[in-house]
Every structure is written in structure tokens, then in C-alpha cells.
Design a protein around this motif. Sequence first.
Motif, short mmCIF file in Angstrom:
data_model
loop_
_atom_site.label_atom_id
_atom_site.label_comp_id
_atom_site.label_asym_id
_atom_site.label_seq_id
_atom_site.Cartn_x
_atom_site.Cartn_y
_atom_site.Cartn_z
N GLY A 99 18.86 -85.69 66.26
CA GLY A 99 19.01 -84.24 66.13
C GLY A 99 20.37 -83.90 65.54
O GLY A 99 21.27 -84.74 65.50
N CYS A 106 19.04 -77.42 69.28
CA CYS A 106 19.95 -78.44 69.81
C CYS A 106 20.97 -77.84 70.78
O CYS A 106 21.28 -78.43 71.81
CB CYS A 106 20.66 -79.15 68.67
SG CYS A 106 19.63 -80.36 67.81
N SER A 111 16.71 -80.15 72.39
CA SER A 111 17.10 -81.02 71.27
C SER A 111 15.94 -81.76 70.63
O SER A 111 16.03 -82.18 69.48
CB SER A 111 18.18 -82.00 71.74
OG SER A 111 17.72 -82.74 72.87
N CYS A 114 14.82 -80.10 67.26
CA CYS A 114 15.85 -79.85 66.25
C CYS A 114 15.23 -79.23 64.99
O CYS A 114 14.25 -79.73 64.45
CB CYS A 114 16.57 -81.15 65.88
SG CYS A 114 17.81 -80.91 64.58
#
Length: 350
Positions: A99, A106, A111, A114
Motif C-alpha cells: 500500500g 491507507c 490499508s 489502498c
Amino acid sequence: MRQLTCTAPGVVEWCDVPPPELEDPGDALVRPVAVARCEIDPLLVMAGPRAADGPGFGFALGHEAVVEIVALGAAVGAGAGAGAGLAVGDLALCSFQVGCGTCGACTGGLSAMCEELPLLSDYGMQPLSGTEYGGMLSDLVRVPHAATMLVPVPAGVDPVQLASVPDNVIDGYRSVAPHLAQAPGADVLVVIHGNRSIGLYAALSALALGAGSVTVESDDPAVLEQAGTFGARPVVTDLGRHRERYPLVVDCGTRAEGLLHAVDSVAHEGVLHSVSYYLDPDIVLPLGKMYTRGLRFHIGRAHSASLLPEVVGLIAAGRLDPAPVTTSVIGWDEAPARYLDDTIKLVVTR
Ligand SMILES: [Zn+2]
Ligand SMILES: [Zn+2]
């Protein structure tokens, strides 16, 4: 360099591949020192490389690892994450999902989602995303956005026992942690019908987080034996009619009857958190019953980079110890022959 590679369905071998290099000032180069086998790895190996990648293509394996820092780009130290303080020679845990560390997902604790990279951008899982990020069973791996992808290993903790933390441990942890924060001391049931270590990590996490009681139901004797070793209550089930109902139920496995058993085991207005990916797109859930009983159903992927600092913090404080789930530790050179061993949690170490 040497890279453990899946070259055909069921075939795992060392291949010689070009070593990665630093490509960006935010990158790190790392040398994995302990790698845990994820529950998805045997499935990926049995499926083999995608036909779309053409003949002769193999993909790198391994995505749960403790790594040693070999080189750091000039900008890593200026990053905002836990990895910013790392130096060459330090040990770190590495997010299995790649990520950027700076997009809304994120920075918002999501995350795995992403926004800057394709979905399912993971190490060791090229067939899922179509992009080869490398695998942790390699001599060297490039870690982009290293300040947010890496978290230092706490002093005095055995890297072998941390290897599974970036994926399967946090996967189990996140299935209970937010719900026990809402309902401290709740009784927890974990139904395990596949992906065994993730369910056991959920049970371990629930115990660590002060659940009133932790019950593991399964039709797998090895799972029940392992659960009993660390203080969970093992209960044999045929995944048929439920025995008791619980305010928090974790569904972990691969079979529809396991999921339905888990649904049936949730108390009124209780929580069902599934850590399972079901291949069958036609599984039918009893939505009417779930509606009437007010069941809150959570399903989705864990967020590795977002959760790593929290889980590593608990381990550093001595509150969570993943070690009791590890059932086999093998040497690096044994990996091709033993990567598909029938054991709950396999760790490969140098
Ligand atoms: Zn995994
Ligand atoms: Zn991002």
C-alpha cells in the motif's frame, strides 16, 4: 537470487531470479528471516500459475514474514509510519499487502483498500492481482513505502513466533478486537471448518482481550487439541444444529455448513464476524432469520499495514503471544519439499 516459486499446479521449487533493487527513495530492501505459511498458500499452489501468464511462468511464494533490513532509501526515515525509525540490520514485520501509506484508505485504517494500487496487491499472491510483487521465501524483497509497510520487531521476541503476525494473526485478531471493545468480557465462539490457524489466532486474541470465555467448535480433532493447549474450550461439532448461542461468533473456514452453523450459533442482536472467503458464489444465507434475530454480520479482508502497529504493541507488552498456534518449524532449505506438509501453522526459518 533464490526464490521459492510455484511453477505448476502442486509444484514448488527454488528458482534463480534477478534480485530486486531500490527503485524509489521510500523503498527498503529486506531479507526475510522467518516466513509463515498462510492458509491461502496451499490453495494457490494447487491452483498453480494462471494460464493467462503463459507457459513457463511461475509466481513467488510467501507473504507472512519477519525481515531484516538490508538497504533503505533516503526518504524512509522521513516517512510518517512505524518503519521510519528502522536502520540497516534491524528486524521488522512487513505488511503482506502493498500500500502507499498516504491515500485516504491507507491513512483511514483500511490499508487493504489502498487507492493507489490494484486490488489484492499482495506479496506471494501474483495469481490474485496479476502483479508480481515478489515473495517472502526469497533472499531479497523490495518493500515500497517502507515507513508504513514495516514495523520494528519488539526486543526479546522470537522472530519465528512473529512470522504469521502480518496476515493470519491480525486476521484472527480483527475478528474479535473491535467487538470485544464494544462488549468487554463477552463470551466468544470460534467455529473452525478450514483455514485453521486463523480461527485459532482469533481464539488466542479473544483470550488476550479478556473475553468472558472462549469456545472453539470444530469437526477437526487437530484444531480442538491445539485450542485446548492455550486455554480455549474445545467442543466437537458435526456443524449441524447449534449447541449454545453466543454474543460474538467468529466464522472461519471454507464450507457452507460451517457458515450456517456459525449463523445459527449467534445470540439475538449478536455479532457474526466471518474471516472466510467462500469459493462457492451460490451459498444461501438465512437472511430472514438473521433479520429477525438482529444478527450483525461482518465479512471482509484484514488491513495488514493499518493493524500491525496495534497488534505488535500488544505482543511487545506481553499481552498477546501467537506462539501456541505454531505446529511446525522447518529450515529454509526444506521449504520446497515440505511447504505443503499437513500441519496447522508451518514456519520456515533460516
Ligand atoms: Zn495470507
Ligand atoms: Zn494507499
